[in-house]
Every structure is written in structure tokens, then in C-alpha cells.
Write a protein that holds these residues in place. Structure first.
Motif, PDB file in Angstrom:
ATOM      1  N   LEU A 218      -5.209  19.539   1.260  1.00 32.86           N
ATOM      2  CA  LEU A 218      -4.232  18.547   0.837  1.00 32.86           C
ATOM      3  C   LEU A 218      -4.952  17.355   0.210  1.00 32.86           C
ATOM      4  CD1 LEU A 218      -2.006  18.496   4.057  1.00 32.86           C
ATOM      5  CD2 LEU A 218      -1.675  19.868   1.991  1.00 32.86           C
ATOM      6  N   ASN A 219      -4.326  16.756  -0.781  1.00 36.64           N
ATOM      7  CA  ASN A 219      -4.866  15.545  -1.410  1.00 36.64           C
ATOM      8  C   ASN A 219      -4.167  14.315  -0.831  1.00 36.64           C
ATOM      9  OD1 ASN A 219      -6.681  16.821  -3.258  1.00 36.64           O
ATOM     10  ND2 ASN A 219      -4.912  17.397  -4.501  1.00 36.64           N
ATOM     11  N   LEU A 220      -4.948  13.367  -0.385  1.00 36.87           N
ATOM     12  CA  LEU A 220      -4.430  12.092   0.099  1.00 36.87           C
ATOM     13  C   LEU A 220      -4.849  10.999  -0.875  1.00 36.87           C
ATOM     14  CD1 LEU A 220      -3.143  10.177   2.191  1.00 36.87           C
ATOM     15  CD2 LEU A 220      -5.379  10.112   3.328  1.00 36.87           C
ATOM     16  N   THR A 221      -3.862  10.331  -1.466  1.00 38.89           N
ATOM     17  CA  THR A 221      -4.134   9.237  -2.396  1.00 38.89           C
ATOM     18  C   THR A 221      -3.530   7.955  -1.844  1.00 38.89           C
ATOM     19  OG1 THR A 221      -4.120  10.726  -4.313  1.00 38.89           O
ATOM     20  CG2 THR A 221      -3.833   8.385  -4.754  1.00 38.89           C
ATOM     21  N   VAL A 222      -4.362   6.919  -1.758  1.00 39.54           N
ATOM     22  CA  VAL A 222      -3.930   5.613  -1.279  1.00 39.54           C
ATOM     23  C   VAL A 222      -4.080   4.612  -2.423  1.00 39.54           C
ATOM     24  CG1 VAL A 222      -4.281   3.778   0.410  1.00 39.54           C
ATOM     25  CG2 VAL A 222      -4.636   6.170   1.077  1.00 39.54           C
TER      26      VAL A 222
ATOM     27  N   VAL B 201       0.864  -1.182   0.000  1.00 40.65           N
ATOM     28  CA  VAL B 201       0.000   0.000   0.000  1.00 40.65           C
ATOM     29  C   VAL B 201       0.900   1.232   0.000  1.00 40.65           C
ATOM     30  CG1 VAL B 201      -1.700   1.334   1.291  1.00 40.65           C
ATOM     31  CG2 VAL B 201      -1.896  -1.141   1.203  1.00 40.65           C
ATOM     32  N   THR B 202       0.603   2.168  -0.886  1.00 45.60           N
ATOM     33  CA  THR B 202       1.327   3.435  -0.943  1.00 45.60           C
ATOM     34  C   THR B 202       0.369   4.573  -0.653  1.00 45.60           C
ATOM     35  OG1 THR B 202       2.948   2.641  -2.554  1.00 45.60           O
ATOM     36  CG2 THR B 202       2.641   5.021  -2.413  1.00 45.60           C
ATOM     37  N   ALA B 203       0.758   5.459   0.275  1.00 50.30           N
ATOM     38  CA  ALA B 203      -0.032   6.650   0.588  1.00 50.30           C
ATOM     39  C   ALA B 203       0.787   7.882   0.237  1.00 50.30           C
ATOM     40  CB  ALA B 203      -0.418   6.668   2.063  1.00 50.30           C
ATOM     41  N   GLU B 204       0.172   8.833  -0.451  1.00 51.03           N
ATOM     42  CA  GLU B 204       0.827  10.084  -0.827  1.00 51.03           C
ATOM     43  C   GLU B 204      -0.048  11.253  -0.385  1.00 51.03           C
ATOM     44  OE1 GLU B 204       3.061  11.016  -4.771  1.00 51.03           O
ATOM     45  OE2 GLU B 204       1.033  11.835  -5.015  1.00 51.03           O
ATOM     46  N   LEU B 205       0.556  12.200   0.312  1.00 49.65           N
ATOM     47  CA  LEU B 205      -0.172  13.342   0.846  1.00 49.65           C
ATOM     48  C   LEU B 205       0.545  14.619   0.449  1.00 49.65           C
ATOM     49  CD1 LEU B 205      -2.349  14.531   2.833  1.00 49.65           C
ATOM     50  CD2 LEU B 205      -0.640  14.268   4.646  1.00 49.65           C
ATOM     51  N   GLY B 206      -0.212  15.610  -0.041  1.00 48.12           N
ATOM     52  CA  GLY B 206       0.440  16.866  -0.370  1.00 48.12           C
ATOM     53  C   GLY B 206      -0.427  17.765  -1.214  1.00 48.12           C
TER      54      GLY B 206
ATOM     55  N   GLY C 168      -3.237   0.486  -3.702  1.00 45.67           N
ATOM     56  CA  GLY C 168      -2.839  -0.865  -3.360  1.00 45.67           C
ATOM     57  C   GLY C 168      -2.251  -1.570  -4.560  1.00 45.67           C
ATOM     58  N   TYR C 169      -1.211  -2.373  -4.316  1.00 46.23           N
ATOM     59  CA  TYR C 169      -0.528  -3.068  -5.409  1.00 46.23           C
ATOM     60  C   TYR C 169      -0.417  -4.563  -5.112  1.00 46.23           C
ATOM     61  CZ  TYR C 169       1.147   1.564  -6.913  1.00 46.23           C
ATOM     62  OH  TYR C 169       1.235   2.870  -7.331  1.00 46.23           O
ATOM     63  N   LYS C 170      -0.586  -5.346  -6.171  1.00 51.45           N
ATOM     64  CA  LYS C 170      -0.216  -6.753  -6.152  1.00 51.45           C
ATOM     65  C   LYS C 170       0.883  -6.906  -7.194  1.00 51.45           C
ATOM     66  CE  LYS C 170      -1.878 -11.457  -6.913  1.00 51.45           C
ATOM     67  NZ  LYS C 170      -3.013 -12.315  -7.346  1.00 51.45           N
ATOM     68  N   GLY C 171       2.124  -7.034  -6.704  1.00 57.05           N
ATOM     69  CA  GLY C 171       3.251  -6.965  -7.619  1.00 57.05           C
ATOM     70  C   GLY C 171       3.350  -5.569  -8.194  1.00 57.05           C
ATOM     71  N   ASN C 172       3.332  -5.456  -9.530  1.00 61.23           N
ATOM     72  CA  ASN C 172       3.374  -4.144 -10.178  1.00 61.23           C
ATOM     73  C   ASN C 172       2.008  -3.662 -10.630  1.00 61.23           C
ATOM     74  OD1 ASN C 172       6.215  -3.920  -9.967  1.00 61.23           O
ATOM     75  ND2 ASN C 172       6.482  -5.187 -11.809  1.00 61.23           N
ATOM     76  N   SER C 173       0.968  -4.446 -10.311  1.00 62.55           N
ATOM     77  CA  SER C 173      -0.390  -4.105 -10.752  1.00 62.55           C
ATOM     78  C   SER C 173      -1.133  -3.339  -9.657  1.00 62.55           C
ATOM     79  CB  SER C 173      -1.173  -5.372 -11.110  1.00 62.55           C
ATOM     80  OG  SER C 173      -0.523  -6.085 -12.150  1.00 62.55           O
ATOM     81  N   VAL C 174      -1.797  -2.245 -10.054  1.00 65.97           N
ATOM     82  CA  VAL C 174      -2.619  -1.465  -9.122  1.00 65.97           C
ATOM     83  C   VAL C 174      -3.956  -2.176  -8.947  1.00 65.97           C
ATOM     84  CG1 VAL C 174      -3.743   0.740  -8.682  1.00 65.97           C
ATOM     85  CG2 VAL C 174      -1.522   0.681  -9.825  1.00 65.97           C
ATOM     86  N   ILE C 175      -4.307  -2.495  -7.699  1.00 64.42           N
ATOM     87  CA  ILE C 175      -5.562  -3.206  -7.451  1.00 64.42           C
ATOM     88  C   ILE C 175      -6.632  -2.292  -6.847  1.00 64.42           C
ATOM     89  CG2 ILE C 175      -4.550  -5.501  -7.282  1.00 64.42           C
ATOM     90  CD1 ILE C 175      -4.402  -5.179  -4.280  1.00 64.42           C
ATOM     91  N   PHE C 176      -6.240  -1.123  -6.350  1.00 63.88           N
ATOM     92  CA  PHE C 176      -7.236  -0.110  -5.972  1.00 63.88           C
ATOM     93  C   PHE C 176      -6.543   1.242  -5.841  1.00 63.88           C
ATOM     94  CE2 PHE C 176      -5.838  -1.594  -1.762  1.00 63.88           C
ATOM     95  CZ  PHE C 176      -5.552  -0.394  -1.119  1.00 63.88           C
ATOM     96  N   THR C 177      -7.330   2.284  -6.014  1.00 66.40           N
ATOM     97  CA  THR C 177      -6.882   3.668  -5.824  1.00 66.40           C
ATOM     98  C   THR C 177      -8.000   4.451  -5.153  1.00 66.40           C
ATOM     99  OG1 THR C 177      -5.497   3.618  -7.810  1.00 66.40           O
ATOM    100  CG2 THR C 177      -6.058   5.785  -6.941  1.00 66.40           C
ATOM    101  N   ASN C 178      -7.654   5.273  -4.177  1.00 60.81           N
ATOM    102  CA  ASN C 178      -8.657   6.090  -3.509  1.00 60.81           C
ATOM    103  C   ASN C 178      -8.039   7.431  -3.155  1.00 60.81           C
ATOM    104  OD1 ASN C 178     -10.699   7.120  -1.659  1.00 60.81           O
ATOM    105  ND2 ASN C 178     -11.478   5.027  -1.675  1.00 60.81           N
ATOM    106  N   THR C 179      -8.779   8.513  -3.419  1.00 61.40           N
ATOM    107  CA  THR C 179      -8.304   9.866  -3.139  1.00 61.40           C
ATOM    108  C   THR C 179      -9.331  10.629  -2.319  1.00 61.40           C
ATOM    109  OG1 THR C 179      -7.019   9.955  -5.198  1.00 61.40           O
ATOM    110  CG2 THR C 179      -7.545  12.053  -4.155  1.00 61.40           C
ATOM    111  N   THR C 180      -8.863  11.359  -1.308  1.00 60.92           N
ATOM    112  CA  THR C 180      -9.725  12.208  -0.504  1.00 60.92           C
ATOM    113  C   THR C 180      -8.956  13.476  -0.159  1.00 60.92           C
ATOM    114  OG1 THR C 180     -11.195  12.264   1.425  1.00 60.92           O
ATOM    115  CG2 THR C 180      -9.017  11.268   1.741  1.00 60.92           C
ATOM    116  N   THR C 181      -9.603  14.430   0.491  1.00 57.22           N
ATOM    117  CA  THR C 181      -8.948  15.693   0.837  1.00 57.22           C
ATOM    118  C   THR C 181      -8.888  15.856   2.351  1.00 57.22           C
ATOM    119  OG1 THR C 181     -11.037  16.920   0.654  1.00 57.22           O
ATOM    120  CG2 THR C 181      -9.611  16.850  -1.285  1.00 57.22           C
ATOM    121  N   LEU C 182      -7.783  16.457   2.826  1.00 56.93           N
ATOM    122  CA  LEU C 182      -7.591  16.790   4.233  1.00 56.93           C
ATOM    123  C   LEU C 182      -7.271  18.276   4.335  1.00 56.93           C
ATOM    124  CD1 LEU C 182      -5.266  13.813   5.326  1.00 56.93           C
ATOM    125  CD2 LEU C 182      -7.767  13.874   5.242  1.00 56.93           C
ATOM    126  N   THR C 183      -7.335  18.803   5.541  1.00 60.35           N
ATOM    127  CA  THR C 183      -7.066  20.225   5.778  1.00 60.35           C
ATOM    128  C   THR C 183      -5.769  20.385   6.558  1.00 60.35           C
ATOM    129  OG1 THR C 183      -9.432  20.706   5.839  1.00 60.35           O
ATOM    130  CG2 THR C 183      -7.981  22.366   6.748  1.00 60.35           C
TER     131      THR C 183
END
Length: 237
Positions: free
Chosen positions: A92-96, A52-57, A98-113
Motif C-alpha cells: 500500500l502507498n501512504l502519502t502525507v 494534514v491529509t493522509a491517503e492510504l491505498g 501538509g497544507y497552509k491554506g491551499n498551498s502544499v508545504i510538504f509531501t511524503n510517500t512511503t509503503t506499508l504492507t
């Protein structure tokens, strides 16, 4: 608490060999504080391991983190502190992902303050009311969000009722406490004064009152041919 839109989809396969997006959920804070790590709890409903990769900014200001997840268990991702160059209430945008190997199995984006406030400051004075010529004793207690004492720079200032800064200090909190005192002149303006403490761009204030000792009644008399008589009564403030 922020919710990364939960889904109840079980893992499966779509036509053409594409994997169906997996169910996942996550929780974390709605407000991101400057200089403070951001924890995210993410659960992936899968029967296989992955990452799982999370990116915030916002714009070029970003932090990210990647962690492994294990077959339906909850993983806690603690993102590094976001830089404090952003302004109050920046979105701020938060994007999470999920990966199985190199394949993306889900993506989700929400906003924070974003909030620059990461320290709570409590200001005390030895009294609430003073007279010209008195000494005002000030204590500022600074506590971080994790309830530990703040031990860095604290800017203190004093403003008179007209808003003029009459004194200021740059201090370093000793175990979260700053002690200062200042002397009111005999001609100090009467009214509400303000002590302000600024930490990491966030300001807290405390008011106190400067007044005279009380109303003084003055009786004026004069002599005339019939004797002593009063010509009036006045009050001095």
C-alpha cells in the motif's frame, strides 16, 4: 514502526517568494490489518496552523483523512479501515501532505504492507492423543488486535491424516469462544489430524494424534507329538 522521513528544516522563504518545505515527522504501523483503523502520528515543525491529509491505498482501493495541525503539536490521524479485498502482503502507498491554506508545504510517500489477519485464534483440544471411537472436544478462542473478544463468524474444519475434510462447522463466536465436539469412528485413520479455524480469510491450525491403545503381543502355539510348542510371536498395532 514506520517512519515518515523526518526533516529538521525550520520554516523559511526561498527566492521568488516560494516557501521552503517544512520539517515534519510521523510514525505509524508497518503492517495494515483488514478491518482495523490505521493510526498515524504527525508532527509539523511550523509556527502557524494548517492541515494534514493522509491517503492510504492501492489502485482504486483508498482511504483518506484530513486533520488540522497546530503550531508544532503532534496530531493523530486515524485512517478508516482498509477494505479486506486485498491479498496478503499487498503493498500500500501512504502519502502525507501538509497544507497552509491551499498551498502544499510538504509531501511524503512511503509503503506499508497489507495483512488480512485482524483476529488471533487459539485452538485447544481436551487431549493431545485419542483412540478410534473417542470424542474430541474443541475450543477456539478468538481475540481482536485491540484484545477484545471477536464476536463474528468462525469457520472450523477437521482434516484426517490424508488431508480429507471429515467435518466442518460455521459458527458465531460467543464472547470470543467457539465450542465444538466430534466423534471419531471405530475405523478412524491413525496419525496426525488437523483442526483449522478460519476468520476473515486467515487460518490457524491445531494438530492431534489418533492411535491404537497400544501394541498387543500375540503368542501362537501348536501341539505336536512331543507336546506344546511355540511357533512364533506377533505384534498387533
Amino acid at each position: 514502526m514506520m517512519l515518515v522521513s523526518p526533516q529538521a528544516k525550520p520554516p523559511g522563504a526561498l527566492a521568488g517568494g516560494q516557501e521552503e518545505e517544512l520539517g515534519h515527522s510521523g510514525t505509524g504501523p508497518e503492517v495494515v490489518h483488514a478491518g482495523t483503523p490505521t493510526p498515524l502520528a504527525v508532527t509539523v515543525f511550523a509556527d502557524f496552523p494548517g492541515t494534514v491529509t493522509a491517503e492510504l491505498g492501492r489502485g482504486s482501493t483508498k482511504v483518506s483523512l484530513t486533520e488540522d495541525f497546530q503550531e508544532g503539536l503532534t496530531s493523530v490521524l486515524t485512517l478508516p479501515p482498509i477494505p479486506d479485498s486485498l491479498t496478503q502482503n499487498s503493498v500500500l502507498n501512504l502519502t502525507v501532505r501538509g497544507y497552509k491554506g491551499n498551498s502544499v508545504i510538504f509531501t511524503n510517500t512511503t509503503t506499508l504492507t497489507f495483512s488480512p489477519r485482524n483476529v488471533s485464534t487459539f485452538i485447544q483440544t481436551d487431549r493431545s492423543r485419542y483412540y478410534p471411537g473417542d470424542t474430541v472436544k474443541v475450543r477456539a478462542m478468538c481475540v481482536q488486535l485491540d484484545n477484545r473478544p471477536y464476536k463474528d463468524r468462525v469457520d472450523l474444519s477437521v482434516r484426517d491424516p490424508s488431508g480429507n475434510i471429515v467435518d466442518r462447522w460455521e459458527s458465531t463466536a460467543n464472547l470470543g469462544i467457539v465450542l465444538r465436539e466430534f466423534h471419531l469412528s471405530q475405523t478412524a485413520p491413525l496419525g496426525r489430524w488437523v483442526i483449522a479455524a478460519t476468520v476473515n480469510g486467515a487460518t490457524d491450525e491445531k494438530q492431534f494424534v489418533v492411535e491404537l491403545y497400544g501394541n498387543v503381543h500375540i503368542n501362537l502355539f501348536q501341539y505336536n507329538r512331543d507336546g506344546l510348542c511355540s511357533i512364533g510371536q506377533f505384534e498387533s498395532f
